[in-house]
Scaffold this motif. Structure first.
Motif, mmCIF file in Angstrom:
data_model
loop_
_atom_site.group_PDB
_atom_site.id
_atom_site.type_symbol
_atom_site.label_atom_id
_atom_site.label_comp_id
_atom_site.label_asym_id
_atom_site.label_seq_id
_atom_site.Cartn_x
_atom_site.Cartn_y
_atom_site.Cartn_z
ATOM 1 N N THR A 257 5.564 0.553 15.021
ATOM 2 C CA THR A 257 6.801 0.358 14.264
ATOM 3 C C THR A 257 7.983 0.139 15.199
ATOM 4 O O THR A 257 8.025 0.703 16.298
ATOM 5 N N ASP A 258 8.914 -0.683 14.778
ATOM 6 C CA ASP A 258 10.254 -0.697 15.358
ATOM 7 C C ASP A 258 11.164 0.074 14.412
ATOM 8 O O ASP A 258 10.782 0.379 13.279
ATOM 9 N N ALA B 153 2.742 7.892 6.696
ATOM 10 C CA ALA B 153 1.326 8.251 6.560
ATOM 11 C C ALA B 153 0.891 9.174 7.691
ATOM 12 O O ALA B 153 0.204 10.180 7.463
ATOM 13 N N LEU B 154 1.321 8.860 8.910
ATOM 14 C CA LEU B 154 0.933 9.698 10.044
ATOM 15 C C LEU B 154 1.601 11.064 9.970
ATOM 16 O O LEU B 154 0.956 12.088 10.247
ATOM 17 N N VAL B 155 2.870 11.097 9.596
ATOM 18 C CA VAL B 155 3.568 12.380 9.469
ATOM 19 C C VAL B 155 2.890 13.251 8.413
ATOM 20 O O VAL B 155 2.700 14.462 8.607
ATOM 21 N N ILE C 191 0.861 -1.181 0.000
ATOM 22 C CA ILE C 191 0.000 0.000 0.000
ATOM 23 C C ILE C 191 0.897 1.229 0.000
ATOM 24 O O ILE C 191 2.067 1.148 0.380
ATOM 25 N N THR C 192 0.379 2.363 -0.416
ATOM 26 C CA THR C 192 1.171 3.593 -0.388
ATOM 27 C C THR C 192 0.898 4.352 0.908
ATOM 28 O O THR C 192 -0.167 4.192 1.520
ATOM 29 N N TYR C 193 1.851 5.202 1.283
ATOM 30 C CA TYR C 193 1.619 5.988 2.495
ATOM 31 C C TYR C 193 0.489 6.989 2.277
ATOM 32 O O TYR C 193 -0.222 7.364 3.214
ATOM 33 N N GLY D 37 7.871 -0.373 10.158
ATOM 34 C CA GLY D 37 6.581 0.277 9.971
ATOM 35 C C GLY D 37 6.715 1.675 9.401
ATOM 36 O O GLY D 37 5.877 2.540 9.682
ATOM 37 N N LYS D 38 7.757 1.878 8.586
ATOM 38 C CA LYS D 38 8.022 3.219 8.064
ATOM 39 C C LYS D 38 6.841 3.766 7.265
ATOM 40 O O LYS D 38 6.539 4.961 7.327
#
Length: 266
Positions: free
Chosen positions: A181-182, A224-226, A157-159, A218-219
């Motif tokens: 994410t780690d 996506a969140l950023v 999926i894309t961010y 989980g980059k």
């Protein structure tokens, strides 16, 4: 369809006994420092390793949020798939989520509404044996006892697509978003610190371009969140960074962990 989302990694990543689990969280709380910023939390970035390695780091984000939010009604947990390939993302259509200290109701009506709105969302039952999302649930049950949950495990999926989902979820300010994410994996302690500092700085400055060079499983969720945080003028609050070296004593191959709260200044 299974009625419950069974705990797949209880007894491995975290205790499968309620009293032992409560002891872990109590131990983390006793070591919690005084928080220095005041935000209205809307989203968290937390790690997903075994609690002996990253539980303290994750707990800080949940403890901070619980200290400032008593109105959380729903928690949407978004994490990467480590076990199976997923085209798009899978959203859990179970009734409830097992934890050692009790079940959490899954908000099925909300999950179905999201699935209808976003074509990349589907339900793949075998994707929901995922530890990146599961390890968050005991914290959610402990700190937000009245909240329902939604579990989303993403793959190919894309961010931008994930960010559009996050933006939809953010329309309800009583819903908390958790991004799992780690950071870097299996470098030396020195190299991990160098790489992870780069990632942490990128999150701290909401720098999407810098995140391109961040190493994190989980980059995509973080990006996506950023991206959404920039649109909503959220501020990031860095809480903690450490590596597995602190517990393993092995500096030759470590994994990095960080936690952030993102939200509105109060």
């Amino acid at each position: 369809m299974h009625k419950y989302r069974k705990a797949s990694v209880a007894g491995m990543f975290y205790p499968d006994n309620c009293s032992e689990l409560k002891h872990y969280i109590s131990h983390f709380d006793k070591a919690t420092p005084t928080f220095t910023q005041d935000l209205f939390p809307r989203a968290l970035i937390v790690p997903h390793a075994g609690y002996i390695y990253s539980g303290y780091t994750a707990n800080l984000a949940y403890a901070y949020t619980a200290s400032r939010r008593c109105d959380i009604e729903r928690v949407v947990v978004i994490g990467p798939s480590h076990r199976v390939y997923i085209a798009g993302a899978s959203i859990a259509f179970f009734d409830a989520y097992h934890t050692p200290c009790g079940d959490i109701t899954i908000d099925l009506s909300y999950a179905h509404a999201l699935q209808k709105k976003f074509a990349f969302l589907d339900f793949h039952p075998n994707a929901h044996e995922e530890h990146s999302t599961e390890v968050q649930m005991p914290f959610i049950h402990h700190y937000f006892k009245k909240a329902n949950v939604v579990e989303i495990v993403y793959g190919d999926i894309t961010y931008g697509e994930l960010s559009s989902l996050i933006n939809e979820v953010l329309k309800d300010d009583k819903t908390l978003i958790v991004i799992s994410t780690d950071l870097s994996h299996f470098h030396t302690e020195e190299e991990a610190n160098r790489r992870d500092t780069f990632c942490i700085n990128a999150i701290n400055t909401l720098d999407l371009h810098a995140l391109e060079n961040c190493e994190a499983c989980g980059k995509l969720g973080v990006k996506a969140l950023v991206h959404s945080a920039r649109l909503h003028a959220f501020k990031p609050y860095f809480l903690d960074y450490r590596t597995s070296y602190a517990r393993s004593g092995d500096a030759s191959r470590v994994v990095g962990y960080t936690s952030f709260v993102l939200g509105c200044a109060t």
